[in-house]
Write a protein that holds these residues in place. Sequence first.
Motif, PDB file in Angstrom:
ATOM      1  N   PRO A 252       0.751  -1.545   0.008  1.00  0.00           N
ATOM      2  CA  PRO A 252       0.221   0.319   0.192  1.00  0.00           C
ATOM      3  C   PRO A 252       0.477   1.301   0.039  1.00  0.00           C
ATOM      4  CG  PRO A 252      -1.099  -2.004   1.515  1.00  0.00           C
ATOM      5  CD  PRO A 252       0.462  -2.394   1.335  1.00  0.00           C
ATOM      6  N   LEU A 253       1.760   1.430   0.980  1.00  0.00           N
ATOM      7  CA  LEU A 253       2.824   2.333   0.774  1.00  0.00           C
ATOM      8  C   LEU A 253       3.340   2.506  -0.334  1.00  0.00           C
ATOM      9  CD1 LEU A 253       4.088   1.841   4.400  1.00  0.00           C
ATOM     10  CD2 LEU A 253       2.617   3.059   3.567  1.00  0.00           C
ATOM     11  N   ARG A 254       3.765   1.599  -1.094  1.00  0.00           N
ATOM     12  CA  ARG A 254       4.843   1.829  -2.798  1.00  0.00           C
ATOM     13  C   ARG A 254       3.823   2.016  -3.353  1.00  0.00           C
ATOM     14  NH1 ARG A 254       5.470  -3.329  -3.880  1.00  0.00           N
ATOM     15  NH2 ARG A 254       5.193  -4.692  -2.412  1.00  0.00           N
ATOM     16  N   LEU A 255       2.389   1.200  -3.612  1.00  0.00           N
ATOM     17  CA  LEU A 255       1.592   2.247  -4.065  1.00  0.00           C
ATOM     18  C   LEU A 255       1.020   3.350  -4.758  1.00  0.00           C
ATOM     19  CD1 LEU A 255      -0.033   0.896  -7.066  1.00  0.00           C
ATOM     20  CD2 LEU A 255      -1.873   0.354  -5.444  1.00  0.00           C
ATOM     21  N   GLU A 256       1.060   3.401  -2.884  1.00  0.00           N
ATOM     22  CA  GLU A 256       0.689   5.529  -3.313  1.00  0.00           C
ATOM     23  C   GLU A 256       1.566   6.226  -3.245  1.00  0.00           C
ATOM     24  OE1 GLU A 256      -1.389   8.408   0.474  1.00  0.00           O
ATOM     25  OE2 GLU A 256      -0.524   6.094   1.178  1.00  0.00           O
ATOM     26  N   ARG A 257       2.610   5.968  -3.076  1.00  0.00           N
ATOM     27  CA  ARG A 257       3.761   6.739  -3.339  1.00  0.00           C
ATOM     28  C   ARG A 257       4.103   7.113  -5.050  1.00  0.00           C
ATOM     29  NH1 ARG A 257       7.688   9.394  -0.332  1.00  0.00           N
ATOM     30  NH2 ARG A 257       9.291  10.231  -1.655  1.00  0.00           N
ATOM     31  N   PHE A 377      10.018   5.173 -28.523  1.00  0.00           N
ATOM     32  CA  PHE A 377       8.780   4.722 -27.236  1.00  0.00           C
ATOM     33  C   PHE A 377       9.783   4.516 -25.957  1.00  0.00           C
ATOM     34  CE2 PHE A 377       6.294   1.752 -23.868  1.00  0.00           C
ATOM     35  CZ  PHE A 377       4.483   3.265 -24.620  1.00  0.00           C
ATOM     36  N   ILE A 378       9.342   5.724 -24.542  1.00  0.00           N
ATOM     37  CA  ILE A 378       9.981   5.523 -23.586  1.00  0.00           C
ATOM     38  C   ILE A 378       9.038   4.257 -22.628  1.00  0.00           C
ATOM     39  CG2 ILE A 378      10.999   6.356 -21.359  1.00  0.00           C
ATOM     40  CD1 ILE A 378      13.081   5.729 -24.276  1.00  0.00           C
ATOM     41  N   ARG A 379       9.261   3.498 -21.877  1.00  0.00           N
ATOM     42  CA  ARG A 379       8.050   3.155 -20.625  1.00  0.00           C
ATOM     43  C   ARG A 379       8.710   3.404 -19.471  1.00  0.00           C
ATOM     44  NH1 ARG A 379       7.628  -3.398 -19.508  1.00  0.00           N
ATOM     45  NH2 ARG A 379       9.206  -3.348 -18.646  1.00  0.00           N
ATOM     46  N   LEU A 380       8.956   4.373 -18.840  1.00  0.00           N
ATOM     47  CA  LEU A 380       9.239   4.630 -17.831  1.00  0.00           C
ATOM     48  C   LEU A 380       8.439   3.844 -16.205  1.00  0.00           C
ATOM     49  CD1 LEU A 380      11.068   6.961 -15.808  1.00  0.00           C
ATOM     50  CD2 LEU A 380       9.538   8.494 -16.143  1.00  0.00           C
ATOM     51  N   SER A 381       9.100   2.965 -15.964  1.00  0.00           N
ATOM     52  CA  SER A 381       8.714   2.825 -14.291  1.00  0.00           C
ATOM     53  C   SER A 381       8.798   3.817 -13.453  1.00  0.00           C
ATOM     54  CB  SER A 381       9.430   1.273 -13.801  1.00  0.00           C
ATOM     55  OG  SER A 381       9.014   0.958 -12.878  1.00  0.00           O
ATOM     56  N   VAL A 382       7.844   4.371 -12.459  1.00  0.00           N
ATOM     57  CA  VAL A 382       8.095   5.063 -11.380  1.00  0.00           C
ATOM     58  C   VAL A 382       8.225   3.919 -10.156  1.00  0.00           C
ATOM     59  CG1 VAL A 382       7.351   7.472 -10.415  1.00  0.00           C
ATOM     60  CG2 VAL A 382       6.920   6.947 -12.851  1.00  0.00           C
ATOM     61  N   GLY A 383       9.469   4.248  -9.346  1.00  0.00           N
ATOM     62  CA  GLY A 383       9.841   4.013  -8.409  1.00  0.00           C
ATOM     63  C   GLY A 383       9.281   5.523  -6.970  1.00  0.00           C
TER      64      GLY A 383
END
Length: 406
Positions: A252-257, A377-383
């Motif tokens: 939950p914390l990771r997903l929210e951030r 095309f760029i896929r950006l996974s945000v941490g």
Amino acid sequence: MPDATGDATRAAHAGLPAAEPFRPPMPGPVMSAYFHLPGDPTGAPYAYGRETNPTWTALETAVAELESPGEPAHAAVFASGMAAVAAVLFGHLRPGDTVVVPSDGYHGVHQLGDRLGEFGVTVRQVATADTEGQLAALADARLLWLETPANPGLDTCDIRALADAARERGVLVAVDNTLPTPLGQRPLELGADLSVASGTKGFSGHGDVLLGYVATRDAALLGPVRTWRSCVGAVPGPMETWLAHRGMATLPLRLERQSANALAIARRLLERGDVADVRYPGLPGDPGHAVAAAQMSAFGGVVSFTLPDRAHAERFLAALRVIGEATSFGGVRSMAERRARWTEPPAGPTPGDGAGEVSAADDPAGAHPAAQVPPGFIRLSVGIEDAADLIADVDRALDETARSAD
């Protein structure tokens, strides 16, 4: 688990045993290939390590609670997300059956589709956002496979509407829920028969586990899936299973951030004139926003956008300092990649020597036309880093890239 209605409480406690004096709240992984098995093995909860394991049971219980908190459900864990996908497709499809898959979805599904075709299964491909096309493709189908938001283009589809239509026609519905995770979207509550995910990504979230799972409210649907798992040995290791369960508490914390960071980055990208086709379901102006807002409680950490060409995109990635270059998403550390590198030949070919051609032998991901995206095309996974640092990294890399192009 304790009486609770909140997702954060559920994620922290799901699958754990009742408190017992002087015992750990979360038992360690059970490392055993076999179990003592006297007499008749029928009904034995644990007999052999390829069939069952107490560490699997704990995580499967937790997954079922997260995917379907309001109604009893069942789950099976696998060695990887693709192992889970294969178990559903090969477990529920037979020669002569038809499966409908998203043409813009994860390329691994298309690779399996090719194998299914060799075994006499018809594979129909329809774009995720093409609702009418999906409805038309349901004729005589056995299974509808959905992925929303789709990876990597982030289009969305209405799970409930499609599941209702499929049920009227006697078609099973499976949803790849990898990107949203069960705290961002619950396909089973929206009418899907099966929810499938790669636990490698956001679910475990630390980039140190390969894992997959299948969840359903219908125990009978899990039977063929578990049989496939055992027959081909697509079983997760106890340590990987334990790590995924441990990491689940912070989901939950990771997903929210991640969702908040992704929205901030997407908004910043919209302000720049040197990027195109910024996609994020959480943006009010995104083509998939209305559908996503109706069925998602969090929009996730994946943003996509397009730079002018391959060289421009590669310079941008090389200029990043905080964001790493890797092929995954959902982790605590941000990463980005030029997604088209999996569906095009290596750099350097000249016209006349095979430019534009690529084979599965040359491409470890398995080239597939349906998975192709523009070269830039760029896929950006945000941490979970500070949003200001991530935005500064993207801005600086884009600025450096623009200067180097002059």
